[in-house]
Design an enzyme around this catalytic site. Structure first.
Site, PDB file in Angstrom:
ATOM      1  CE  LYS A 115      -4.087  -2.008   2.222  1.00 47.50           C
ATOM      2  NZ  LYS A 115      -5.039  -1.800   3.338  1.00 47.50           N
ATOM      3  CG  PHE A 131     -13.481   1.131   6.755  1.00 49.33           C
ATOM      4  CD1 PHE A 131     -12.827   0.654   5.620  1.00 49.33           C
ATOM      5  CD2 PHE A 131     -14.258   0.235   7.485  1.00 49.33           C
ATOM      6  CE1 PHE A 131     -12.955  -0.673   5.219  1.00 49.33           C
ATOM      7  CE2 PHE A 131     -14.389  -1.089   7.102  1.00 49.33           C
ATOM      8  CZ  PHE A 131     -13.735  -1.539   5.956  1.00 49.33           C
ATOM      9  NE  ARG A 182      -6.610 -12.446   5.180  1.00 42.53           N
ATOM     10  CZ  ARG A 182      -7.326 -11.321   5.178  1.00 42.53           C
ATOM     11  NH1 ARG A 182      -7.026 -10.336   4.330  1.00 42.53           N
ATOM     12  NH2 ARG A 182      -8.297 -11.157   6.009  1.00 42.53           N
ATOM     13  CB  THR A 217      -7.348  -5.509   9.988  1.00 42.13           C
ATOM     14  OG1 THR A 217      -8.001  -6.587   9.307  1.00 42.13           O
ATOM     15  CG2 THR A 217      -7.489  -4.229   9.174  1.00 42.13           C
ATOM     16  NE  ARG A 237      -2.425  -5.677   7.401  1.00 36.86           N
ATOM     17  CZ  ARG A 237      -3.578  -6.152   6.964  1.00 36.86           C
ATOM     18  NH1 ARG A 237      -4.178  -7.145   7.595  1.00 36.86           N
ATOM     19  NH2 ARG A 237      -4.140  -5.635   5.877  1.00 36.86           N
ATOM     20  CG  HIS A 288      -5.403  -6.225  -0.293  1.00 35.34           C
ATOM     21  ND1 HIS A 288      -6.626  -6.293   0.331  1.00 35.34           N
ATOM     22  CD2 HIS A 288      -5.435  -7.144  -1.305  1.00 35.34           C
ATOM     23  CE1 HIS A 288      -7.371  -7.204  -0.286  1.00 35.34           C
ATOM     24  NE2 HIS A 288      -6.678  -7.735  -1.282  1.00 35.34           N
TER      25      HIS A 288
END
Ligand code: CDP
Ligand code: MG
Length: 162
Positions: free
Chosen positions: A17, A65, A93, A99, A110, A123
């Protein structure tokens, strides 16, 4: 139809991203997938249009969002990756983590790079079915290139591939 064995050619979509591009961690993240033994079969650097984002985020239509997410995703280019491997959607994943970076375990992308539930660095498609739909948004079929890693034997046992 009989139950098919896991497909070693399963594919998934990853987007690095705008926050990954801005922070200069694109290479480090691609490195993680390569070192894991996941095969890179497509890669593109691109600015996303409103139309492409509406298609990509169709499942989030109407969510509060979404407008801010789209603004964020248009801020800078993204890197789109097509990745291939056994159970690759699930594995990728797990490598990305949940998230919200504050809840993501250390060692996940993350967990290591994000403190946010919005600027989430990557993503990844939620499963192989979603991946098929999403890959078609970002890549023409000729832009995904099949090839064999010469070290495939070291990443998988023979009975996992046949
Ligand atoms: O990316 P992931 O599949 O983990 O989460 P999602 O629920 O499909 O949400 C997609 C993206 O929307 C997230 O990665 C965030 O960038 C953004 N988002 C947000 O900004 N605020 C939320 N409350 C939830 C998601
Ligand atoms: Mg999602």
């Amino acid at each position: 139809m009989t139950m098919s064995k896991p497909n070693p050619k399963e594919r998934t979509l990853v987007l690095l991203k705008p926050d990954a591009v801005q922070r200069g961690i694109v290479g480090e993240i691609i490195d993680r997938f390569e070192q894991k033994g996941i095969k890179l079969v497509g890669m593109k650097f691109m600015k996303l249009s409103d139309a492409i984002l509406d298609r990509h985020y169709a499942e989030h239509k109407g969510k509060p969002f979404l407008p801010k997410l789209k603004t964020f995703m248009r801020k800078l280019p993204v890197v789109a990756l097509a990745l291939e491997g056994l159970e690759v959607a699930r594995v990728v994943r797990a490598m990305c983590g949940p998230t919200d970076g504050k809840n993501a375990p250390a060692g996940t992308i993350r967990g290591d790079y994000s403190m946010s539930r919005s600027t989430t660095v990557v993503h990844s498609s939620s499963d192989a079915k979603a991946a098929k739909r999403e890959l078609a948004i970002f890549f023409k079929s000729a832009e995904i290139v099949s090839w064999e890693r010469p070290d495939a034997d070291y990443f998988y046992a023979a009975d996992e591939l046949n």
